[in-house]
Design a protein around this motif. Structure first.
Motif, short mmCIF file in Angstrom:
data_model
loop_
_atom_site.label_atom_id
_atom_site.label_comp_id
_atom_site.label_asym_id
_atom_site.label_seq_id
_atom_site.Cartn_x
_atom_site.Cartn_y
_atom_site.Cartn_z
N TYR A 81 -16.81 15.63 6.80
CA TYR A 81 -16.01 14.55 7.35
C TYR A 81 -14.57 14.68 6.88
O TYR A 81 -14.26 15.41 5.94
N TYR A 82 -13.67 13.96 7.55
CA TYR A 82 -12.28 13.85 7.14
C TYR A 82 -12.15 12.55 6.36
O TYR A 82 -12.43 11.47 6.88
N ASP A 83 -11.76 12.64 5.09
CA ASP A 83 -11.74 11.44 4.25
C ASP A 83 -10.38 10.74 4.23
O ASP A 83 -10.17 9.81 3.44
N GLY A 84 -9.47 11.16 5.09
CA GLY A 84 -8.13 10.57 5.14
C GLY A 84 -7.11 11.37 4.37
O GLY A 84 -5.90 11.24 4.59
N LEU A 93 -12.75 9.92 10.97
CA LEU A 93 -12.40 9.51 9.62
C LEU A 93 -13.54 8.73 8.97
O LEU A 93 -14.09 7.81 9.57
N VAL A 94 -13.87 9.10 7.75
CA VAL A 94 -14.74 8.31 6.87
C VAL A 94 -13.92 8.08 5.60
O VAL A 94 -13.72 9.00 4.81
N ALA A 95 -13.44 6.86 5.41
CA ALA A 95 -12.40 6.59 4.40
C ALA A 95 -12.97 6.42 2.99
O ALA A 95 -12.77 5.40 2.33
N ASP A 96 -13.70 7.45 2.53
CA ASP A 96 -14.28 7.43 1.18
C ASP A 96 -13.98 8.75 0.46
O ASP A 96 -14.87 9.57 0.23
N PRO A 97 -12.72 8.99 0.08
CA PRO A 97 -12.39 10.22 -0.65
C PRO A 97 -13.00 10.22 -2.05
O PRO A 97 -13.25 9.16 -2.64
N GLN A 98 -13.21 11.42 -2.59
CA GLN A 98 -13.69 11.52 -3.97
C GLN A 98 -12.62 10.97 -4.91
O GLN A 98 -11.43 11.07 -4.66
N ASN A 99 -13.10 10.39 -6.02
CA ASN A 99 -12.15 9.70 -6.88
C ASN A 99 -12.74 9.49 -8.27
O ASN A 99 -13.96 9.41 -8.43
#
Length: 402
Positions: A81-84, A93-99
């Motif tokens: 997926y593209y996390d933004g 877009l799936v707005a959950d980037p690694q963090n």
């Protein structure tokens, strides 16, 4: 440094006596989620994300003084997926980037009439339409702020916060229009009073988005309004809940736009022995049809409103009118399950000016709790007319908390 200094200073005030009687409470929670998205018009029209989030920390309290520190980590187990920020931009877009981040770091003084909170904290006001925590996203949204909540007399409440930084959902890799944090002199003020027909709230939200990379300051705004929310029993088995709200928004601080836009909400929910029927009409008004001169809510929990497909997170230039109907059923207990919820909502989206038909959307939800774990299934289906493209999303989620 501010978020560390504020809690330390508050604890120092407690003095040696607090050190003798400190109660510690561990904090632990975990989330596992699968999100599938299909969006017409993209070279790769599907995304699949499996993400895991863990939060852990501790709360220490002594009398009226407490301090809370919580850390967070978010991992992409399946990252198609593209996390933004990362991944191919030509897919949904799936707005959950690694963090990995310091989620909370706050100190608090709490008495019967006054609560003072300083440091990195959650702020969720009223229904979270204008200021919220964005709890659905893995990284959520917090504020580096000081906040005072005062109840001088029964039924009257004053809630004022000053936030110098908004910690966004984009995490430590945030950049460009999707910053890790947005600085500014934000002020959130609520005054509410309990009346026989409901809680009447007057509010003023001064949003200062002081980062040129974030829309060139065009999300800075001042919003003033009123809200009435209440519940009235119609019989022993039937009750009616309602919300009425109006607000006026205009440009603020360094915003180069000059605009005025109105917000309206009328919402009613009928509860009949666990069955619920809901209807509402929400308007985020437009000014003259230029980009970012319609009513904007950059600090709100926008996933909760105007459909879960996220087609209207930023209000279009011509505004939006959302007519919605919904229904559902809830049970406190069903076998081994508790807090069982079934819900369906239909939206029709139109513009506020120029009579454009944006599209329609169905939202479906089923959730239940098993011991300390909440399981849920969500579905969103957006049918496009004049805005965006057809989009479908599915979520399977498990949340556990200590």
């Amino acid at each position: 440094m501010k978020i560390l200094i504020v809690p330390a200073a508050a604890l120092a005030v407690a003095g040696p006596a607090c050190a003798q009687q400190i109660a510690l409470k561990p904090i632990a929670e975990a989330r596992l989620r699968y999100e599938h998205a299909e969006q017409d018009g993209l070279p790769i029209d599907t995304s699949d994300a499996v993400t895991a989030r863990i939060r852990a920390g501790v709360s220490a309290s002594s009398g009226a003084i407490s301090a809370t520190v919580v850390g967070q980590g978010n991992l992409a187990i399946v990252g198609k997926y593209y996390d933004g920020l990362n991944g191919p931009t030509n897919r949904p877009l799936v707005a959950d980037p690694q963090n990995i981040a310091l989620y909370l770091a706050q100190a608090q003084y709490k008495s019967k009439a006054l609560t003072l909170t300083g440091g990195r904290q959650k702020i969720a006001l009223d229904d979270e339409r204008f200021v919220g925590n964005v709890a659905f996203r893995d990284n959520a949204q917090t504020f580096d702020a000081v906040r005072a909540d005062l109840t001088p007399v029964k039924g009257l409440k004053l809630d004022v916060a000053y936030a110098w930084s908004v910690r966004t959902i984009w995490g430590f890799e945030g950049r460009g229009v999707r910053q890790q944090a947005v600085s500014g002199d934000n002020v959130f003020a609520n005054v509410s009073y309990v009346t026989p027909v409901g809680t009447l709230t007057g509010f003023a939200y001064l949003v200062d988005q002081d980062e040129a990379a974030v829309q060139g300051y065009r999300l800075s705004s001042q919003t003033y309004g009123l809200r009435l929310a209440g519940t009235q029993p119609l019989s022993k088995a039937v009750k009616l809940s309602y919300q009425l709200s109006h607000a006026r928004q205009s440009d603020y601080h360094r915003n180069p736009n000059d605009y005025r836009a109105d917000y309206w909400l009328a919402d009613a929910l009928l509860d009949i022995r666990g069955w619920k029927l809901n209807a509402g009409y929400e308007v985020l008004g437009a000014d003259r049809g230029r980009a970012l001169t319609s009513f904007q809510t950059p600090l709100g929990t926008n996933f909760k409103f105007q459909g879960w497909a996220d087609k209207l997170l930023t209000t279009p230039a011509n505004g939006v009118r959302d007519l919605y109907f919904g229904g559902g059923y809830g049970m406190a207990k069903w076998g081994a399950l508790s807090a069982v919820t079934l819900q369906a909502t239909w939206h029709r989206f139109d513009s506020d000016r120029l009579n454009q038909r944006y599209g329609t959307e169905w939202n479906l939800l089923a959730s239940a709790k098993v011991h300390k774990t909440t399981l849920s299934v969500r579905y969103a289906d957006y049918k496009a007319k004049a805005l965006a493209t057809n989009t479908r999303k599915v979520w399977l989620q498990a949340d556990w908390a200590l």
